[in-house]
Design an enzyme around this catalytic site. Structure first.
Site, short mmCIF file in Angstrom:
data_model
loop_
_atom_site.label_atom_id
_atom_site.label_comp_id
_atom_site.label_asym_id
_atom_site.label_seq_id
_atom_site.Cartn_x
_atom_site.Cartn_y
_atom_site.Cartn_z
N SER A 1 -1.42 -0.73 2.73
CA SER A 1 -0.27 -0.41 1.87
C SER A 1 -0.53 0.91 1.17
CB SER A 1 -0.06 -1.52 0.83
OG SER A 1 0.86 -1.11 -0.15
N TYR B 1 -2.76 -6.82 -5.79
CA TYR B 1 -2.42 -6.45 -4.41
C TYR B 1 -3.11 -5.15 -4.02
CZ TYR B 1 0.56 -5.64 -0.30
OH TYR B 1 1.03 -5.42 0.97
#
Length: 241
Positions: free
Chosen positions: A148, A161
């Site tokens: 990501s 995350y």
């Protein structure tokens, strides 16, 4: 598409997080490209639906693996089972992941933090550890780990995350360095903003129609998984066509 044009013909490919979003689209594309798919997901009913879709695309059924990635011992069992059944693994796509709480660091419950690490990071370490003998039996193993953009950007409230994705990149790219003199190629993929359920949870005010779809991303993953793709230790960035 003619049979001779199939990019992944007869390649054995395992995809984690296979039943939704990016993982499902990857399985569809792999089926179109001739791979035999080992689909791993938590829900058996969703896996069966995916199997029906794969059968419609390719005329071949998939190998279905219902598994909760928080239960890491199951990964070791799976590695042994695949070795006995197939003897090798050509393609691995580490796609499964959870978003976790979007909140200040100090507000993340320890149980949620541990779950983020277990699914997004530790499970992928366990796959590498357990599947390396399978990768080494392939003539051209290709590993892709879905990362990501937040892995390399400090963004308030995204610590859980982002930390796990940053760790995943370091894990994968270090493994790539260790394997650089072998036929095993290891890379990361930053898909960017994609129209998925996870994205909608993270950005509820965003118009999903402005985002590229998982189906647009999937051909890039197929390319990265082909024996002709010779990059390793690389972070691939997706740009919608």
């Amino acid at each position: 598409m003619t049979e001779t044009a199939l990019m992944l013909k007869d390649r054995l490919a395992l995809v984690t997080g296979a039943t939704g979003g990016i993982g499902r689209a990857i399985c569809h594309e792999f089926a179109r490209q001739g791979a035999h798919i080992i689909a791993l997901g938590r829900q058996a009913t969703a896996l069966q639906t995916l199997d029906d879709e794969i059968m419609d695309i390719s005329g071949k059924s998939a190998t279905l693996v219902p598994m909760d990635l928080r239960k890491h011992d199951g990964i070791d069992v799976l590695g042994h089972t695949l070795y006995e059944r197939f003897g090798k693994l050509d393609i691995f796509v580490g796609n499964a992941g959870i978003l976790g709480p979007i909140s200040p660091v100090g507000h993340i419950p320890p149980k949620k933090w541990d779950e983020l690490l277990a699914v997004n990071l530790t499970a992928n370490y366990r796959f590498i550890r357990s599947f390396e003998p399978l990768f080494k039996k392939s003539d051209a193993a290709r590993l892709t780990f879905v990362s990501s953009g937040v892995a390399r950007r400090y963004k308030a409230f995204w610590s859980g995350y982002a930390t796990t994705k940053a760790g995943l990149e370091m894990l994968a790219l270090t493994y790539a360095e260790e394997m650089k003199n072998s036929s095993i190629k290891v890379n990361c993929l930053n898909p960017g903003p994609i129209r998925t359920k996870m994205r909608a949870e993270a950005m509820p005010g965003e118009d999903p129609e402005t985002l590229p779809t998982p189906d647009q991303l999937a051909p890039l993953v197929a390319k990265m998984s082909s024996s002709d793709y010779d990059k390793t230790g690389h972070l691939e960035e997706f740009s919608a066509p």
